[in-house]
Design a protein around this motif. Structure first.
Motif, PDB file in Angstrom:
ATOM      1  N   ASP A 740      71.341 -37.302  -9.783  1.00  9.54           N
ATOM      2  CA  ASP A 740      70.896 -38.924  -8.535  1.00  9.54           C
ATOM      3  C   ASP A 740      72.352 -37.911  -7.732  1.00  9.54           C
ATOM      4  N   ARG A 741      73.187 -38.856  -7.707  1.00  8.85           N
ATOM      5  CA  ARG A 741      74.487 -38.821  -6.630  1.00  8.85           C
ATOM      6  C   ARG A 741      74.667 -37.519  -6.464  1.00  8.85           C
ATOM      7  N   ILE A 742      74.192 -36.006  -7.033  1.00 14.29           N
ATOM      8  CA  ILE A 742      74.254 -34.930  -6.572  1.00 14.29           C
ATOM      9  C   ILE A 742      73.045 -34.331  -5.549  1.00 14.29           C
ATOM     10  N   VAL A 743      71.923 -35.017  -6.364  1.00  9.75           N
ATOM     11  CA  VAL A 743      70.897 -34.851  -5.291  1.00  9.75           C
ATOM     12  C   VAL A 743      71.015 -35.354  -3.825  1.00  9.75           C
ATOM     13  N   LEU A 744      71.523 -36.521  -3.799  1.00  9.51           N
ATOM     14  CA  LEU A 744      72.290 -37.472  -2.355  1.00  9.51           C
ATOM     15  C   LEU A 744      72.695 -36.695  -2.072  1.00  9.51           C
ATOM     16  N   LEU A 745      73.863 -36.327  -2.473  1.00  4.07           N
ATOM     17  CA  LEU A 745      74.679 -35.412  -1.294  1.00  4.07           C
ATOM     18  C   LEU A 745      74.420 -34.165  -0.760  1.00  4.07           C
ATOM     19  N   LEU A 746      73.569 -32.947  -1.239  1.00  2.36           N
ATOM     20  CA  LEU A 746      72.867 -32.005  -0.994  1.00  2.36           C
ATOM     21  C   LEU A 746      71.766 -32.452  -0.695  1.00  2.36           C
TER      22      LEU A 746
END
Length: 937
Positions: A740-746
């Motif tokens: 989820d954190r990676i998704v937010l960054l992307l």
């Protein structure tokens, strides 16, 4: 679950398969193959050399018999090449293909050998080649514990279609049942076959001087355990050695005494443990090989945990009279060398150290490590397997699946550098290394020999050799590429479910079982204590909670007051100027002081002061209990040499005179004032809580304190349980949270769009990222879409791309500010690449993600020269192995060239502009020549 099509009814494929083999199958092989024929997946864990690959070859047989496909995957290209050759010999070149990134041979064949990364990429691309696939063999599946590349194995296992039978081959691990249980959870019917029996028995030895001793005498079994007994002859001999060292420790005082020669001791002496001199000299490498030859223990692999050490060992042997081959063997060796090295340019042979390497081989000696030129390394492997090379000095990379068994394995030391520090070998590493000893079908027994050093205890070696605890731990974690592919193929909910099915999460969930049990135990204790107090709603519990709240509030307020006072003091100190007079309020330096130098750092101000008692030094906010504000000022000379006593005396006198007319505030509160201040500091909420405490029904109980102590026990258990629950929550679904954190960054960076209903839509830029398979995948994608690499020619592009993949062997990355020989276009591109990396790192820190690796320019000049000139000597001299001017070996040079080739191939397929794709294509052509092209397999 759909089973793979079976061969014609009534036929027994295992019988037909075994008839073709020149040997009989062992029980574990029959068990695994039978399960496979009955439509089960299998996990086979067995020692090195036990014959696990036979089960993988039976999967190939089943797929061909059923008219289906089989993919045979390995962790490294060398193993893929080796397996491809084996299968071609059995089934013919038309039925066997090879895909390794470097090579694409007959990729449409029914059986394709490939690296695991190739299969992962095919799964994400939904390749048509997956149609008709019935079996996948994953050789060396324990590689999923690898920190850098282990996630690929789990990705493949999770993404493979349910009707594909998985054959997992692993070295012996102590948690095979756990690993098998996970595979069964995610793949369905899976038979776990564990075999710890070595087909060739292994004898353990220690070499002390030039004598070889057995390590074990036997085992002593008592009622509760079995104790391994160390050979008493070995212990006695070592005790005599140490006694001789102890007696040699006495030396006359004066010249030659240890410590008078820089710590080296006298000639012929070595420093032992504790810095004492010792007469003991371990045998030279030629002596060790000579002893092994005399004892009939060759061929041998000696593990030296350093590339330079391996090369030095061969040179040491070449300087001696050691020769391990006869005339006939030398003739055969020369034929293999000439055949293998025919394509090498004569001009490069001296640079490559060819003639010395050849001389070693002709005498039956060789080094084997990743720094060797691949064609050299493969020649060594062929000659050793043929029994023509008798002694190989190798790094531990040889233990990873390369088919080079020996009669004997020698360990020079039991400590190796793990990339960060020198650490003792683990039992798993010891077993993996010594597992090479004993050639099936050739040797009756294998031998492991540890060279004794004064700091080596036989009992420690015995512990290593007899321990069988080396569990497999997952290294799985979502990457940018994995996240973007999951987002593209499935929504966040499905992605979460897939991540929750990973072995990493499986192990994390199992790890919390004990924690959850602790929570349950705590809850039982709380119920018992509550019953003693009259139930969970007993008034005394509410009273104890109120007390705890007040205590927490008081501590918090006290901490805040201290921080406020510290900050006020810092602010005042930072504002002081030269000549300001202050009062230091506490400690031995209490009293008046004048500022000689103002503070330079506003975060931790430390001005230089001189006190009225003539002390000079820097002070900080810890020197103040009250105000640190200035109380006046005075004139100072232009230079104050505060280290001179006379100057300190004169300035201190001037300070007392200047302060005579000043009103200096006292630092200590008057009697009663401190209490008034505390009352004044109390916030209204704290006052209200104290009122509630005094008004509480339990406040006036006669046995209040006794009952409160019991209640506080309950509250402590309650707090401990809450802490344990936090750990449980952190372990549970941890991968999904990272996703989820990676998704937010992307999403922030425009690679993913959030659409109505919480679904994710991958953008055009995201699709580009989905096709980049690199440790620095996001950085590559950012540079491609921002145009950072546009306008570069082939050699410039190769140089700049190398900064993304290259990793110096030392602690310091190659300098980024200046790259020797770089063109203006390269310097611009490198600067932009580093800028993109800095921005990504800032985002990663904000989102609490692991930070991406910094670009390293240590290979830029070398590969630029290679593409522009093809001159190996010039390219090697321009390389930098550690950021400190040390050149790369030819083998490392080729290895990094191939890493750059892999990335260039991806850029050629994904670059948004035709010009950049053309530059990538030309760069590939410029790199793939000379030593890089020779023996590319």
């Amino acid at each position: 679950m759909t089973k793979p099509p079976e061969a014609s009814p009534g036929t027994n494929q295992l019988d037909g398969f075994t008839e073709q083999l020149p040997f009989s199958l062992d029980a574990f092989q029959i068990r695994a193959c039978t399960a496979l024929e009955h439509g089960h997946g299998v996990l086979v864990c067995a020692p090195t050399g036990a014959g696990k690959t036979v089960v993988g070859e039976f999967a190939v047989h089943l797929a061909l018999a059923a008219g289906r496909k089989c993919f045979y995957t390995t962790p490294i290209k060398a193993l893929s090449n080796q397996k491809h050759n084996d299968l071609v010999q059995r089934y013919g070149a038309d039925r066997i293909g090879l895909l390794t990134g470097d090579q694409n041979i007959n990729g449409d064949a029914p059986v394709v050998v490939m690296t695991t990364e190739v299969l992962r990429n095919m799964l994400y691309a939904n390749s048509p080649a997956l149609q008709g696939l019935s079996h996948v063999v994953m050789d060396e599946v324990h590689f999923l514990a690898d920190r850098m590349r282990g996630a690929v194995w789990e990705e493949v296992i999770l993404h493979l279609s349910e009707d594909v039978r998985l054959v997992s081959l692993s070295a012996t691990v102590s948690n095979a049942e756990e690993f098998g249980g996970w595979i069964q959870t995610v793949r369905g019917d899976t038979t776990v076959v564990v075999d710890e029996h070595r087909p060739v028995p292994l004898w353990q030895h220690m070499m002390v001087g030039k004598r070889v001793f057995d390590l074990f005498e036997g085992a002593e079994t008592t009622t509760d355990r079995t104790r391994i007994l160390v050979d008493p002859d070995l212990l006695r001999h070592i005790a005599h050695r140490r006694e001789a060292d102890r007696l040699s420790d006495w030396q006359p005082r004066g010249r030659g005494r240890p410590g008078h020669d820089g710590g080296r001791g006298r000639p012929g002496h070595r420093l032992g443990s504790g810095g004492r001199p010792t007469l003991y000299r371990p045998p030279s490498r030629p002596d060790v090989i000579g002893v092994l030859d005399h004892e009939g223990l060759l061929p041998a692999i000696t593990f030296v945990f350093s590339r330079a050490g391996c090369d030095a060992a061969v040179k040491q042997c070449l300087r001696s009279s050691l020769r391990l081959t006869n005339d006939e063997e030398r003739t055969r060796i020369a034929e293999v060398i000439d055949r293998r090295c025919a394509d090498l340019d004569d001009a490069d042979l001296v640079v490559l150290g060819y003639y010395e390497w050849r001389e070693g081989l002709l005498r039956g000696l060789a080094a084997h490590h990743a720094g060797l030129l691949p064609v050299f390394r493969h020649t060594v492997e062929e000659l050793f397997t043929a029994g023509l090379v008798k002694a190989v000095f190798a790094t531990e990379t040889l233990a990873l699946g390369i088919n080079m068994p020996a009669r004997t394995v020698v360990l020079e030391r039991l400590v190796k550098f793990n990339g960060e520090q020198h650490a003792p070998l683990t039992p798993g590493e010891y077993t993996q290394l010594t597992g090479r000893a004993g050639r099936r079908g050739i040797d009756v027994e294998g031998h492991a020999v540890v060279l004794w050093q004064p700091d080596v205890e036989p009992a420690d070696v015995a512990g290593l050799a007899s321990t069988r605890t080396f569990p497999l731990r997952s290294s799985f974690a979502p990457s940018y590429n994995m996240t973007i592919n999951l987002a593209h193929q499935m929504g966040p909910e499905q992605a979460h479910r897939l991540l929750e099915r990973s072995f990493a999460q499986f192990q994390a969930d199992r790890s919390v079982v004990g924690l959850v049990r602790g929570v349950s135990r705590g809850e039982r204790m709380m119920d018992e204590i509550a019953a003693e107090l009259g139930g969970l709603d007993a008034p005394i519990l509410g009273y104890a909670r109120l007390r705890a709240t007040i205590s927490d509030r008081e501590r918090s307020q006290s901490r805040a007051s201290r921080l406020q006072r510290r900050q006020a003091a810092n602010d005042a100190l930072a504002g002081l100027r030269r000549g300001d007079i202050i009062t230091i309020g506490q400690g031995r330096r209490g009293g008046l002081a004048v500022v000689l130098e103002p503070a330079g750092d506003r975060d931790d101000p430390r001005p230089l002061v001189l006190t009225e008692d003539r002390w000079a030094g820097r002070i900080s906010s810890t020197d103040f209990s009250g105000s640190s504000a200035r109380v006046g000022s005075m004139n100072l000379p232009k230079r104050v040499e505060h280290r001179q006593p006379r100057v300190r005396r004169d300035v201190a006198a001037a300070l007392r005179s200047a302060a005579a007319g000043l009103r200096v505030p006292t630092q200590r509160p008057k009697r009663g004032q401190a209490g008034q201040d505390r009352e004044h500091d109390v916030d209204p909420e704290l006052a209200a809580l104290r009122d509630q405490l005094r008004a509480h029904p339990a406040h006036h109980l006669t046995d209040r304190e006794d009952r409160v102590r019991v209640a506080e026990r309950l509250l402590r258990i309650e707090r401990d349980n809450a802490d344990i629950q936090k750990k449980v929550n952190a372990a549970t679904n941890s991968l999904a949270r990272t996703f989820d954190r990676i998704v937010l960054l992307l999403v922030e960076r425009g690679f993913i769009d959030e659409v109505d209903g919480g679904d994710l839509k991958v953008t055009a830029d995201g699709l580009l990222l989905a096709r980049i398979y690199s440790e620095s995948d996001l950085l590559v994608a950012e540079c491609l879409r921002s145009g950072a690499w546009n306008g570069l020619d082939a050699a410039e592009l190769a140089g700049v791309l190398s900064s993304v993949v290259f990793e110096s062997r030392g602690d310091t990355p190659g300098a980024a500010s200046f790259v020797e020989g770089a063109t203006p276009a390269m310097r611009r591109a490198i600067t932009q690449t580093r800028q993109s990396w800095s921005e990504i790192r800032a985002d990663e820190q904000r989102h609490r993600l692991s930070t991406s690796r910094e670009p390293d320019t240590g290979f830029v000049t070398a590969i630029y020269r290679w593409v522009t000139t093809g001159d190996l000597s010039a390219s090697l001299s321009a390389s930098d192995a550690s950021g400190s001017g040390s050149p790369l070996s030819a083998g490392d040079f080729v290895r990094w060239c191939r890493q750059v080739l892999d990335l260039l191939d991806q850029v050629r397929n994904t670059a948004p502009t035709p010009a950049l794709r053309t530059a990538a294509k030309r760069a590939i052509e410029g790199i793939r020549r000379g030593v890089v092209a020779v023996d590319a397999g």
